[in-house]
Each structure stands twice: as structure tokens, then as C-alpha cells.
Design a protein around this motif. Sequence first.
Motif, short mmCIF file in Angstrom:
data_model
loop_
_atom_site.label_atom_id
_atom_site.label_comp_id
_atom_site.label_asym_id
_atom_site.label_seq_id
_atom_site.Cartn_x
_atom_site.Cartn_y
_atom_site.Cartn_z
N HIS A 76 -1.39 43.37 46.59
CA HIS A 76 -0.87 43.42 47.96
C HIS A 76 -1.67 44.36 48.87
O HIS A 76 -1.59 44.24 50.10
CB HIS A 76 0.61 43.85 47.95
CG HIS A 76 1.50 42.79 47.40
ND1 HIS A 76 1.99 41.76 48.15
CD2 HIS A 76 1.98 42.58 46.14
CE1 HIS A 76 2.75 40.96 47.41
NE2 HIS A 76 2.77 41.45 46.16
N GLU A 98 1.99 41.04 52.71
CA GLU A 98 3.18 40.45 52.09
C GLU A 98 2.81 39.28 51.16
O GLU A 98 3.33 39.17 50.05
CB GLU A 98 4.13 39.95 53.19
CG GLU A 98 5.58 39.80 52.75
CD GLU A 98 6.19 41.10 52.25
OE1 GLU A 98 6.87 41.05 51.22
OE2 GLU A 98 5.96 42.18 52.86
N ALA A 99 1.94 38.39 51.64
CA ALA A 99 1.54 37.22 50.83
C ALA A 99 0.02 37.21 50.69
O ALA A 99 -0.68 36.64 51.52
CB ALA A 99 2.03 35.94 51.49
N ASP A 148 -3.83 36.47 49.79
CA ASP A 148 -4.60 35.24 49.69
C ASP A 148 -5.10 35.07 48.25
O ASP A 148 -5.12 36.03 47.47
CB ASP A 148 -5.80 35.31 50.66
CG ASP A 148 -6.51 34.00 50.77
OD1 ASP A 148 -5.90 33.08 51.33
OD2 ASP A 148 -7.65 33.89 50.28
N THR A 149 -5.51 33.83 47.95
CA THR A 149 -6.01 33.60 46.58
C THR A 149 -7.29 34.38 46.29
O THR A 149 -7.68 34.52 45.13
CB THR A 149 -6.29 32.10 46.36
OG1 THR A 149 -7.08 31.65 47.44
CG2 THR A 149 -5.03 31.30 46.26
N GLY A 161 -1.32 30.02 43.34
CA GLY A 161 0.13 30.17 43.39
C GLY A 161 0.87 28.86 43.27
O GLY A 161 2.10 28.85 43.09
N PRO A 170 3.79 33.95 41.40
CA PRO A 170 2.96 35.11 41.73
C PRO A 170 3.34 36.40 40.99
O PRO A 170 2.46 37.22 40.71
CB PRO A 170 3.14 35.25 43.24
CG PRO A 170 4.36 34.48 43.58
CD PRO A 170 4.48 33.40 42.55
N HIS A 171 4.61 36.59 40.69
CA HIS A 171 4.97 37.88 40.04
C HIS A 171 5.10 37.75 38.54
O HIS A 171 4.67 38.62 37.79
CB HIS A 171 6.26 38.43 40.66
CG HIS A 171 6.06 38.82 42.09
ND1 HIS A 171 6.51 38.07 43.14
CD2 HIS A 171 5.41 39.87 42.64
CE1 HIS A 171 6.15 38.63 44.28
NE2 HIS A 171 5.47 39.73 44.01
#
Lengths: 508, 397
Positions: A249, A268-269, A271-272, A356, A361-362
Motif C-alpha cells: 500500500h 487504498e487499492a 496497482d498490479t 487481483g 489481495p489479502h
Amino acid sequence: MSRNTLLWILGTAGTLLATAVAVAWMTVGGDRRILLPGKTADAHHQIELACETCHAAGAFASAKKAEKALNKACRGCHEAELKAAGDSHPPRKFRNPRMAAHWEKLDARLCTACHVEHRPETTRTSAVTVPTDFCVACHSEGERDVRANRPSHAGLAFDTCASSGCHNYHDNQALYADFLVRHADQPWLVPVPVHRLSVQTRTRASRTEAALGRGDAMAPESALRDPAILDAWAASGHATAGENCAACHAPVAAKAAGQSGIEAQWVEAPDTAVCEGCHRWQAKTFAQGRHGMRQHPRVSKPRDPHRRIAALGLGTWLPEAAVAWFTDPAPPRRMTVAETHLPIHAEAAHLSLHCGSCHRPHAVDTEAAAVEACASCHNDSHTQAYFGSPHHALWKAETAGEAEPGTGVSCATCHLEKVERRGNIVANHNQNDLLRPNSKMIRPVCLDCHGLGFSLDALADPRLIARNFRGKPESRVESIAWAVRRAAENPQEEETESRVQSPRRNSP
Amino acid sequence: MTQNLAPTLAEDVVLLLLDDQSGTLLPIQEAAFKCALAGAMLMDLAFAYRIDTDLHSLMVSDRTPVGDPMLDRVLERISGHPEVSSAHAWVEILSSEEAGIIREQALARLVEHGVLQRHRKFPRLFRAHRYARVDGVTERELKGHIRDVLHSDDIPDPRDVALICLVDACSILADIFPREEIEQVAPRIEQFHRMDLIGHEVTGTIDEARRAIVLAVRTRAARFGKWLAAFSFGGGLAAVATLLAPRIPMPDRFGPGLFELLWSDETWQQWSGYTLLGISLAGLLVALLMKTPLLVRRKSRDWWPLVHVGFGAGCVLALFAHTGFRFGVNLNAALMWNYLALLVFGALVGISMRRTARPPLNAALNRLRRFSIRAHLLALLPLPALLALHLLIVYLY
């Protein structure tokens, strides 16, 4: 001026204008879909608007140059794959002047002799555009006349060479005679059916000193409010390997700055690109495969209209609106599910393909990525039939802890090859390496659990494949029996043949 | 200003042929109408004592302008070409090269004289105007006057005889008066043809012009008409077959078969493609030449439509060799549709031309012919662009 003259002038002017616009689309930039002479083969539709990827010779290049550029483009993406497969008919074999007699019939020095793009009508499996009996070009006369040289082949039609499960043009690493003879006596199921490399990936690594726990999470307060996310991360391979929240992050701050820097740079999100930073090989193979080929480095970038217009001396003259009109439409860098030509679930059509898409992701759960992720998009009979098949039952047992690691068979087991790299077992995300021809998966996958005879028969039975291997093959591929018989009759000849085949890595 | 000029025979012909309902000219045979206008000019010049004829030739007897721009233009033209010596040749030339201008001039004069009103017509693409009679009196007067001349036994005015001979020579009398009426007055018309009712000095020239018109109209209708229709029908049928026939599948056996070479081998594809291009260009060239004086004045001019249609039929064959009934996609599909539209409408022109060139005229067929000509020309417009792009794609990529 008479009415007719006026109409002719207007019509001619309109025609010239339309021509000029289309020529500008061709040479400067713009939407070239209307110029496509036909659909491209297989997954190439994803890059069909990046014309320069293959048509790299430039305008008005000679036919020879254009052909050379096309073939260079083919090799640029597929050469490594063919090399790894020990290509049975590499171009260099045909560059020998002694093969010149065959060039007229089928110039096998060129990929484009058999694979011509934009010809959907004649495009067959594996993007082959010549009739299926093309082997006749070289193997029907002289010393290469297989029907004369091999009694077992007398009377066989040439269109059965590659369709009966006996031969492939490029990849014969599980089909050559010596290999067949060596594996002739295998039972249909080996005594301990375990996928060797999966054993290692399915066994959870033990926690090390670097492993992190819930209390170690470095993230802004607001990001730590969801306990499910925190739990998923703490149980993931990322935490086990000591990778904190900030590694993804706020990757820059995670290395240097403290908590305040992480909060400032928190994304927050991510990138790959963040995933690709660590999982480079996976990202590389993903771009070589069907899911991520738009990101392949050899795919040409959209043309720069400013540069091209400037080259014509119109750089400052054309208004920006006109320049925008002559800008290549840029397809999304990541393919969407809707763009595939395969049967899909309508509800997944809007999804795009990136890390994703398959990996949560987690949790970074490879179990879900190995089956559920595939089945959430693919909706063909083979995928549908997987659920409830023997392979699925084994997978369920393994994931439930009722069977040993490596005994289950997921989609990824067969379609994403496991490879050993620097002591780690990683998944090759280029599914092409095991896809077509399907005999590619015999050595790295099937033979871990099944005998060669059964594998050949099963993979040559399209109905069994559609049923996802529920049941037994309905027909038998005779190649093992013929190879054994021939080996018994000509033992010396068989040894010679075995020497020219290159064994594949990770294979028994 | 032409206010004070006397009406010409061409104006009378146009007025007689104007349809009250549509405001356009009656759908008569185009060749006949053009010959009528050409003949009208010659007859008016004869009445003005500017031209004369003998058994073999037409000559200018007086080069002095008549004072009427319409007639003076034609007079100047005839004076400038003494090598063209027959009335028939001049009917041919004037009907091919001047008829359009004469028609427009005649209409303009009728508008100027207050006989007609010009209105814009929607859509304006092809026919920009329609014409309405101001009060219908002039037209009724003219028609009534002609009818009176035909039904009475009086000695007719030479101009009336000339007008009746003119419209009859072009077989358009039946388009103006009911057929029964024409049959009733047939002996009287025959009398007019003999020219023995009028003792005018220009009788010989009028009669010569009438014969030239009859000859021109008949030869145009008869010459190669049958072959033209047959070629067109064959070519059209082949084009429609291309449209409807299932494509011939590509060979599934390896080897140098004819179809595989035609549709897979790039060299053969280029040969068939350039052959198609060559035939198309040749057809276009013939079509253009047909409209130029180079061919118009030659006796072989009637051959050229046949040659044009022959190239059209050749196009269908070359198209088949190049595509095998495959339409392709995107630009290729557009090019194929364009070609087929051009060929089908061209064939319709050829077929309908045969039927509309011979009396009695079929109005529906005539409308079809006019529509087909326009569609054929419209289909021609995008073809060069599509062909150029088709070729450029090959050389740019």
C-alpha cells in the motif's frame, strides 16, 4: 455549371475525402478496425488493433521484407516456447539446401507457411491454416515416405497424423517412439498418484523469525478497522514472508519512512505494478499467456499521431481536434472477460484480468485462484463438468485436509505449469505452455498420476475432455503398440531416434 | 432577353411532353426525345432558310445568325463542320451532344415566356426542379391546335406539319394523344409524311430531317439491342448468383489445386485482383469515351455499350476468381457489395434499355431504367476509393 457536373464534382470530392481519411488512418493514426481483412486467430484478437506488432516492416516494404518481419514477430513471442518443447520441425532444419525441393510445396522455414492470420475460414486448431494433411508435403515420397518406411503406417491417411493423438508438428516430447516404448507398460493409474511439484506448493511453509502477526501490521488506523482483512493478511504467505501492509500500500515509504510516511503515501487499492515488483517471473509469464498478452513487451504501442503528423510537416498546422481524431484507439491494457471468444458467465463479463482477478489481495489464497477464480469466468462444458468429476473430488479432499498435499487436481494443476525456480516452486502463468496441443501436459502433469497409454487415449478423446475425464477413453491410440512392435523389430533405429529428442524439464 | 423571340419547335416538343401531374417530362424513350430535339433544331433552321438538303447531303445555305441564341448556336456548330454532310449524322451528333442543352434552353424560355413556373423539388439530388403550367392555356391551345390540324381537311401550316412529323418520327405521338385517336388520324399523318399538302420551299429539308430522325431512332433501338440485353442479363445473373450462391469451400486436401491457388496463393490473388482492376478500368474508360466526341461521331459508337457490358460480365468472372463468392469483412465486404451493386444496376440498365428503346414504351420499365442508371453511377462513386484502400492495405501492411 450543369447539375450533373456539380454532382460529379461533389461525388468525386467526397470519395477523395473519404480516401484521404482512410489513408490517414492507415499511415498516421486512428481507428483501423474497418481495415481488418478478417478475424485473427485464437487469442490474437486481443492485439489485432496493434497492427505493427506483426506488420513491422513499414510501408511499401518489399514482399520479402514484410514476410521476414511477420515471421520475426511470430518467433518473438513463441520461439522460447517452441525451444522448450524441443521443436521437432524447427525452421533451421529446413534452411538446409537439401530441403530446397520441399520449399515449393510447403516452405517450412517460415511460420507463415502454415499460420496465416486474418483467414478465419481456413484457421484450424492451433491457428493452422493449411489443410490437416499437410504432412503429405514432405512425408509422402523418397526416403521420408512414412507409408513405405513403416509398415504400421501403410494405408493411413495423412489427415490422421496430427488428429489421432500420435504426432504434433512442433511438440512431440511425449510422443516420440523411444518415450512411448519406455512408458509402454504403465498402468492407467500409478501406485502413488501425486503431482510432485504441487506437493511443495500445497504444503504451507512454517513460520520463520521474519514472519509477522496481527500486531505487526503497519497501516493507517483507518485501514486496520476491518478484522477480516487483518486476519487474512496475518494468515497469508505475505505475512509469513515478513511483508507488511505497507509493502503493497505504500511500497516506497515501507522501505525508508516510518509510520507517518506510510500514512502519507498510503494507496487504498494498489496497482498490479506493486505485485509485479516482487513476482516478476509470474508477471512476465502472465503477459506471455492469454490472460495478459496485451501487456507483452513485444505488442506495439499506439502510434503517436503528433510525431507522425510532424513527420509530414503538418505538426503545427492541424488543429488538436483533428489530431485527436487520428489517434489510435487504445484498448484497455487489461483484457476484459467480455472480450474473450470463449463461453463465459455473463455476470463476469465486466471484469478485467489482472493479478487481483484470481488472487484475493489479502489472503493471496492459491486455492481459490486454482479453481473458483477460473470457474467464475469460464463457462464451457469442460469447466462445468469439472465440478463433480474425479479430479474435483480429489481436490476437495485435499483442500479439506482429508488427503495428502498434491493429490488433488485443480484447474491450475493441469493448465498452469508448476516450475522450480531458484529453489521455489512457482506457477507459470502462461497457460499456452500446457494448452495446445494438449499432449504438452502429458509429461509435466498427467504422468505424475497416470500411465502414458491412458494419458494419450484420454487426451485424444474430445468427448472425454468435454466431460472433464468422467469415465474412460472411448478409443485407443495405437502409437505405443506400434512403437513397441517396431522397437522389437529394429532396436538400433529406435536408439537413434531417441537421441534427437530433447527431454523436457520437470518431466519423469 | 428572349421575350420577343418566336417559339421554336423544340419548345413545342417540350411543352407537349410535359406531364401536368408530375411537373416533369413524360417518361418517353430518351433516344427518341433527344432525336426530336435535334430534329426540331434542324427543321427550325430550315424554316429560317439557313440549311438546305439535297439527295445526299445537308449544307449551310446562309451563315447569317437567325437572332435566336438556341438556333444560332446550332447553326454555328453545323457551319464549323462542313465535313459532316448528312442530316442523319447531324441528328446523331446533336442528339448526343446538344440535346441536354437544347432541353434546358427550351425549358428556360418557356419559363421566361410565362408558360411554365419552375419549382424546387425534394429531394434535390437528381432533379432539381419541376415545372407547372401557369394556366394551362398555352398547352391546351397547342394540343387542341394539333388535334384540329389532324382532324380537319384544311391545308395545314408548314410548321404544324413539321411538328407533327417530328413527334411522329420519334414515336412519341402516342405518348401525347390517345392511341385510338392516333389510329383514327393515321391516313392524315401519312399525308403529312408525303409532304404533298404543303408547297413550302423547305419541304425537302423537313422530310430529310424526318427521315434522319426515324433512321436514328430505329437504328439505336435495333442495333445490338438484343446482344446488349443478353450480355446484361448474363452478367446480372452472375452478379446475383455471387450474392446468393453459397461460397465454395476452401479445399481441405493439401496440394496445388486450382481453387487453393486462386484463393490462398498470394501471387494468384494478385493476378486475379489486378485482372479485375484492369477490366474495371477498361469498362470505365469505355463508359467515359462513349460520352466524348471521340466515339460519339464514329459509326462504331453503337458497339461500345456492348463492349462496356462485356467488361461488366468480365468483372463478374474476375470477381469470382478473386473471391470465390466470399464477401470478407469490413472494407473488403464494402468493396464486394459496391462491386455487386455496380454490376447488378448496370445489368438492369442494359436489360431495361432494350425494352424501353422500342415502342410501345413501358413507363414502369422506363422508370426502372432511369433509377438503375442513377444507382449504377452512384455505385461507381465510392469504388475507386475502396479499390485504392484495398490495394494500399496490401502494400502498407
